[in-house]
Design a protein around this motif. Structure first.
Motif, mmCIF file in Angstrom:
data_model
loop_
_atom_site.group_PDB
_atom_site.id
_atom_site.type_symbol
_atom_site.label_atom_id
_atom_site.label_comp_id
_atom_site.label_asym_id
_atom_site.label_seq_id
_atom_site.Cartn_x
_atom_site.Cartn_y
_atom_site.Cartn_z
ATOM 1 N N GLN A 189 6.468 -1.612 -6.990
ATOM 2 C CA GLN A 189 5.776 -1.256 -8.229
ATOM 3 C C GLN A 189 4.611 -2.185 -8.549
ATOM 4 O O GLN A 189 3.851 -1.940 -9.501
ATOM 5 C CB GLN A 189 6.771 -1.265 -9.407
ATOM 6 C CG GLN A 189 7.036 -2.637 -10.020
ATOM 7 C CD GLN A 189 7.984 -3.515 -9.188
ATOM 8 O OE1 GLN A 189 8.319 -3.176 -8.050
ATOM 9 N NE2 GLN A 189 8.420 -4.627 -9.746
ATOM 10 N N LEU A 190 4.431 -3.254 -7.780
ATOM 11 C CA LEU A 190 3.396 -4.241 -8.071
ATOM 12 C C LEU A 190 2.068 -3.780 -7.463
ATOM 13 O O LEU A 190 1.998 -3.505 -6.258
ATOM 14 C CB LEU A 190 3.805 -5.609 -7.527
ATOM 15 C CG LEU A 190 5.150 -6.133 -8.050
ATOM 16 C CD1 LEU A 190 5.470 -7.504 -7.463
ATOM 17 C CD2 LEU A 190 5.165 -6.195 -9.575
ATOM 18 N N ASP A 191 1.032 -3.723 -8.294
ATOM 19 C CA ASP A 191 -0.232 -3.112 -7.874
ATOM 20 C C ASP A 191 -1.397 -4.092 -7.902
ATOM 21 O O ASP A 191 -2.533 -3.717 -8.193
ATOM 22 C CB ASP A 191 -0.545 -1.891 -8.745
ATOM 23 C CG ASP A 191 -0.647 -2.236 -10.230
ATOM 24 O OD1 ASP A 191 -0.446 -3.421 -10.574
ATOM 25 O OD2 ASP A 191 -0.908 -1.315 -11.034
ATOM 26 N N PHE A 192 -1.122 -5.353 -7.617
ATOM 27 C CA PHE A 192 -2.171 -6.367 -7.617
ATOM 28 C C PHE A 192 -2.002 -7.225 -6.357
ATOM 29 O O PHE A 192 -0.941 -7.212 -5.718
ATOM 30 C CB PHE A 192 -2.082 -7.231 -8.881
ATOM 31 C CG PHE A 192 -0.710 -7.807 -9.144
ATOM 32 C CD1 PHE A 192 -0.299 -8.999 -8.554
ATOM 33 C CD2 PHE A 192 0.184 -7.139 -9.979
ATOM 34 C CE1 PHE A 192 0.966 -9.507 -8.785
ATOM 35 C CE2 PHE A 192 1.455 -7.660 -10.216
ATOM 36 C CZ PHE A 192 1.844 -8.845 -9.616
ATOM 37 N N PRO A 193 -3.041 -7.995 -5.981
ATOM 38 C CA PRO A 193 -2.943 -8.821 -4.770
ATOM 39 C C PRO A 193 -1.863 -9.892 -4.921
ATOM 40 O O PRO A 193 -1.696 -10.454 -6.009
ATOM 41 C CB PRO A 193 -4.338 -9.453 -4.661
ATOM 42 C CG PRO A 193 -5.235 -8.546 -5.435
ATOM 43 C CD PRO A 193 -4.389 -8.022 -6.563
ATOM 44 N N PRO A 194 -1.092 -10.173 -3.879
ATOM 45 C CA PRO A 194 -1.267 -9.682 -2.512
ATOM 46 C C PRO A 194 -0.554 -8.371 -2.201
ATOM 47 O O PRO A 194 -0.604 -7.888 -1.074
ATOM 48 C CB PRO A 194 -0.635 -10.810 -1.691
ATOM 49 C CG PRO A 194 0.488 -11.300 -2.572
ATOM 50 C CD PRO A 194 -0.057 -11.230 -3.973
ATOM 51 N N TYR A 195 0.117 -7.775 -3.204
ATOM 52 C CA TYR A 195 0.994 -6.637 -2.923
ATOM 53 C C TYR A 195 0.229 -5.366 -2.589
ATOM 54 O O TYR A 195 0.786 -4.463 -1.963
ATOM 55 C CB TYR A 195 1.946 -6.423 -4.103
ATOM 56 C CG TYR A 195 2.710 -7.670 -4.443
ATOM 57 C CD1 TYR A 195 3.695 -8.161 -3.593
ATOM 58 C CD2 TYR A 195 2.412 -8.398 -5.599
ATOM 59 C CE1 TYR A 195 4.380 -9.331 -3.891
ATOM 60 C CE2 TYR A 195 3.088 -9.570 -5.900
ATOM 61 C CZ TYR A 195 4.059 -10.036 -5.034
ATOM 62 O OH TYR A 195 4.729 -11.207 -5.321
ATOM 63 N N ASP A 196 -1.026 -5.263 -3.017
ATOM 64 C CA ASP A 196 -1.803 -4.073 -2.655
ATOM 65 C C ASP A 196 -2.757 -4.355 -1.498
ATOM 66 O O ASP A 196 -3.654 -3.581 -1.215
ATOM 67 C CB ASP A 196 -2.565 -3.526 -3.869
ATOM 68 C CG ASP A 196 -3.602 -4.486 -4.424
ATOM 69 O OD1 ASP A 196 -3.671 -5.638 -3.935
ATOM 70 O OD2 ASP A 196 -4.343 -4.091 -5.344
ATOM 71 N N TRP A 197 -2.544 -5.482 -0.814
ATOM 72 C CA TRP A 197 -3.382 -5.830 0.328
ATOM 73 C C TRP A 197 -2.808 -5.360 1.660
ATOM 74 O O TRP A 197 -3.549 -5.157 2.614
ATOM 75 C CB TRP A 197 -3.576 -7.344 0.395
ATOM 76 C CG TRP A 197 -4.603 -7.878 -0.560
ATOM 77 C CD1 TRP A 197 -5.343 -7.166 -1.453
ATOM 78 C CD2 TRP A 197 -4.988 -9.241 -0.714
ATOM 79 N NE1 TRP A 197 -6.165 -8.003 -2.167
ATOM 80 C CE2 TRP A 197 -5.974 -9.286 -1.726
ATOM 81 C CE3 TRP A 197 -4.611 -10.430 -0.101
ATOM 82 C CZ2 TRP A 197 -6.579 -10.482 -2.128
ATOM 83 C CZ3 TRP A 197 -5.203 -11.619 -0.517
ATOM 84 C CH2 TRP A 197 -6.181 -11.641 -1.510
ATOM 85 N N ASN A 198 -1.493 -5.274 1.766
ATOM 86 C CA ASN A 198 -0.917 -4.941 3.073
ATOM 87 C C ASN A 198 0.364 -4.139 2.896
ATOM 88 O O ASN A 198 0.826 -3.922 1.783
ATOM 89 C CB ASN A 198 -0.661 -6.215 3.895
ATOM 90 C CG ASN A 198 0.278 -7.173 3.194
ATOM 91 O OD1 ASN A 198 1.433 -6.832 2.955
ATOM 92 N ND2 ASN A 198 -0.207 -8.364 2.865
ATOM 93 N N MET A 199 0.918 -3.717 4.007
ATOM 94 C CA MET A 199 2.060 -2.796 4.001
ATOM 95 C C MET A 199 3.391 -3.480 4.324
ATOM 96 O O MET A 199 4.376 -2.803 4.560
ATOM 97 C CB MET A 199 1.825 -1.687 5.044
ATOM 98 C CG MET A 199 0.552 -0.902 4.829
ATOM 99 S SD MET A 199 0.652 0.167 3.361
ATOM 100 C CE MET A 199 -0.967 0.963 3.437
ATOM 101 N N CYS A 200 3.400 -4.819 4.359
ATOM 102 C CA CYS A 200 4.643 -5.480 4.780
ATOM 103 C C CYS A 200 5.199 -6.416 3.720
ATOM 104 O O CYS A 200 5.962 -7.320 4.030
ATOM 105 C CB CYS A 200 4.426 -6.243 6.092
ATOM 106 S SG CYS A 200 3.360 -7.680 5.954
ATOM 107 N N GLU A 201 4.841 -6.211 2.458
ATOM 108 C CA GLU A 201 5.329 -7.108 1.414
ATOM 109 C C GLU A 201 6.055 -6.375 0.284
ATOM 110 O O GLU A 201 6.305 -6.968 -0.762
ATOM 111 C CB GLU A 201 4.150 -7.899 0.819
ATOM 112 C CG GLU A 201 3.575 -8.931 1.763
ATOM 113 C CD GLU A 201 4.523 -10.091 2.045
ATOM 114 O OE1 GLU A 201 5.433 -10.329 1.226
ATOM 115 O OE2 GLU A 201 4.351 -10.734 3.082
#
Length: 623
Positions: A309-321
């Motif tokens: 549900q987190l939509d800010f960096p680093p969570y919207d930077w890649n697919m493995c977090e």
């Protein structure tokens, strides 16, 4: 800190890395309560450096530095000022941990997290790990934080930070040493009662961050062994031998080369595509039991909650977090949460406080020119399959520990280890009766004929694959040099289809020398599926031959190559045995006891096969 730490890495479920700026005591309280239900006993927590030390540099005319201030341009009262709200939030977190019976590892300099830097505004763009101004402020941050928080009872250890060697590269080992010395000394100036944990991953024998320096300056080293697309450790399924043994191999590697204990401080599965939740749970279960049996100080999953549900960096930077949690965003447990709860229940039911160290019978000497990460993994796999228990050291260590068996895998180049060190190992063979095993990649060694009982004739690159026949099995071998030899006193154990000697044994004084003229270990590490199938070629038979003398004297032996057996002495005639199924299938233990030893199961059913990726814990008593 003697207990085996079971738990996870923690960011608040609602905010991730923004938890201090978006503080919610209610959320953290519920997070802790839910995690405790599923066997979590320890959390690794992260004071975001950016938030706790929000220092700005104000400049005067011409850009000249004028004054340091906190955010909002609040004047500093002392150079050790930290954000008061964040510090109060951290005190609250500590009190909530104590309320729920949780202990904390605190990663102090959290300037890197999940692929993003978090540094104070005034330090952005600087050489974070080497710039004198950065070192000054990091030291002040560390001292102020520890000074304030050391009274919190829930804190059991200080971590330098989160993978601080990822914040930037350093030019040389001296630079890495200076940073670790600065932070570890700052911690100990304020609190010398708790251990200092490295927090680093991807450490090497050489480069900017070395095992020797970490071992000198910290108390516990911290591999972060993921089945990772970034380190080529995702070549086999999560539930199969090389993948399930990788975290254990890393613990043995870090502990052996540093001379200090190690723990699985992070592991996880990055993304559901690496394996479904049931497979992830089985991988975690193996890591929990195997880490416990092989000397890890704990296993902490990454991480507490899914972060989809987190939509800010680093969570919207890649697919493995985003899909890494024990719990989903709605607090529902994943299968791994149930696995952790079950393991914790097992741990708390044992009739001893701490599992004694495992017995070892071999020392593996890692040498120059090879990929030590891969060789470590392969030797761990082959040792476990054969029944040997190995520890790891560097060939450049001044003293190699004594052992009945020495493993020198995949010698490379003209100077794989000091001439004097090799000479000392062969002295132990001749005079003390030790066994030494050497496998050759491109390596050269002096006194070859005297030491191996083979006369060298010629050497060239090996063209393709050759097949060695040994003990009725066909063992394909690739890579390295094709060394043509003739017997000069040795016993030839195996040749290839062209008649070239590949495996030999030579009696040397009181001991024996085994030589394999192929880089077996690098092949095992690099070849997908080579050891995972029931039909895989039994390369471990080579290690069983090498260790035959010590294997015959063990109180218990397991002849199933998919099960590792560690023995832990409670007393002279009293052992704990941990049998770990490293495969994704049921496995019969095939356990053989020496005369007069009797078995009592402590966990699991000794009359039935060990389930996939599960363990059997037994007590062995003589008399």
């Amino acid at each position: 800190m003697n207990a085996y730490l079971v738990g996870c890495n923690y960011w608040a479920s609602h905010a991730g890395t923004e938890m201090w700026a978006r503080w919610s005591e209610e959320t953290v309280d519920r997070d802790f309560a839910e995690l405790k239900k599923y066997g979590v006993r320890t959390l690794r927590v992260f004071p975001n450096w950016r938030d706790f030390q929000p220092i700005h540099l104000l400049r005067a005319g011409g850009g000249e530095p004028r004054e340091y201030r906190m955010h909002g341009e609040t004047p500093l009262k002392t150079p050790y000022d930290l954000d008061e709200a964040c510090m109060e939030h951290f005190h609250t977190l500590c009190r909530l941990a104590e309320k729920h019976g949780l202990t904390l590892l605190v990663s102090i300099v959290t300037g890197w997290m999940s692929g993003r830097l978090f540094v104070p505004p005034m330090l952005e763009g600087k050489d974070i790990l080497t710039d004198p101004e950065c070192l000054m402020w990091e030291s002040r941050f560390t001292r102020a934080f520890v000074r304030e928080m050391k009274r919190e009872k829930s804190i059991v250890a200080w971590d330098l930070g989160n993978e601080c060697n990822c914040m930037q590269p350093v030019a040389d080992p001296a630079s890495g040493y200076l940073w670790v010395y600065t932070i570890s000394s700052a911690i100990r100036l304020e609190d010398d009662t708790r251990p200092v944990i490295s927090g680093m991953h991807a450490i090497r024998p050489d480069g900017g961050w070395t095992f020797a320096h970490q071992g000198e300056l910290t108390d516990i080293l911290t591999p972060h062994p993921y089945p990772s697309i970034f380190s080529n450790q995702d070549t086999e399924p999560l539930t199969e031998l090389k993948t399930t043994l990788y975290p254990t191999a890393q613990v043995l590697y870090y502990a052996g080369l540093s001379g200090k204990p190690a723990m699985i401080e992070e592991t996880g599965t990055f993304n559901d595509m690496l394996g479904n939740p049931d497979m992830a749970a089985r991988y975690a279960n193996t890591s929990l039991f195997s880490g416990w049996a092989n000397g890890s100080h704990g296993m902490l999953w990454w991480c507490a909650h899914d972060q989809t549900q987190l939509d800010f960096p680093p969570y919207d930077w890649n697919m493995c977090e985003n899909e890494l949690g024990l719990l989903r965003g709605d607090y529902s447990p994943k299968p791994i949460a149930h696995a952790m709860a079950r393991f914790t229940q097992m741990l708390e039911s044992m009739p001893f406080d701490a599992l004694p160290e495992r017995q070892t019978d071999a020392v593996c000497v890692l040498t120059r020119g090879q990929n030590p990460l891969l060789i470590n993994l392969a030797v761990t796999v082959l040792s476990k399959q054969s029944g040997l228990e190995a520890r790891f050291v560097s060939g450049d260590d001044s003293v190699i520990p004594e052992a009945p068996v020495y493993l020198l895998p995949c010698l490379c180049g003209a100077s794989p280890l000091p001439v004097t060190t090799l000479g000392e190992l062969f002295r132990r063979v001749e005079e003390d009766g030790a066994t030494i095993y050497i496998s050759l990649d491109t390596g050269l060694m002096t006194a070859f004929e005297t030491r191996t009982g083979l006369t060298p004739v010629s050497r060239q690159n090996r063209a393709g694959t050759v097949t060695m026949r040994y003990n009725g099995h066909a063992l394909p071998l690739t890579g390295g040099k094709e060394l043509t030899t003739s017997p000069a006193g040795c016993e030839v154990l195996a040749r290839d289809e062209h008649g070239t000697i590949l495996f030999s044994r030579h009696a040397l004084g009181k001991g024996q020398v085994y030589l394999l003229s192929a880089p077996l270990e690098s092949m095992i590490a690099e070849t997908p599926g080579i050891v995972s199938s029931e039909d895989s070629a039994p390369y471990y038979e080579i290690y069983r031959a090498v260790g035959a003398r010590v294997l015959a004297e063990k109180a218990a032996r397991c002849d199933n190559p998919f099960i590792g057996l560690t023995l832990h002495p409670l007393g002279e005639n009293d052992l704990i045995g941990v049998l770990m199924n490293y495969s994704g299938r049921d496995q019969d233990a095939r356990l053989t006891l020496q005369k007069d030893w009797r078995l009592t199961p402590l966990f699991g059913d000794s009359s039935r096969p060990i389930p996939p990726n599960d363990a059997l814990v037994i007590r062995l008593e003589k008399g």
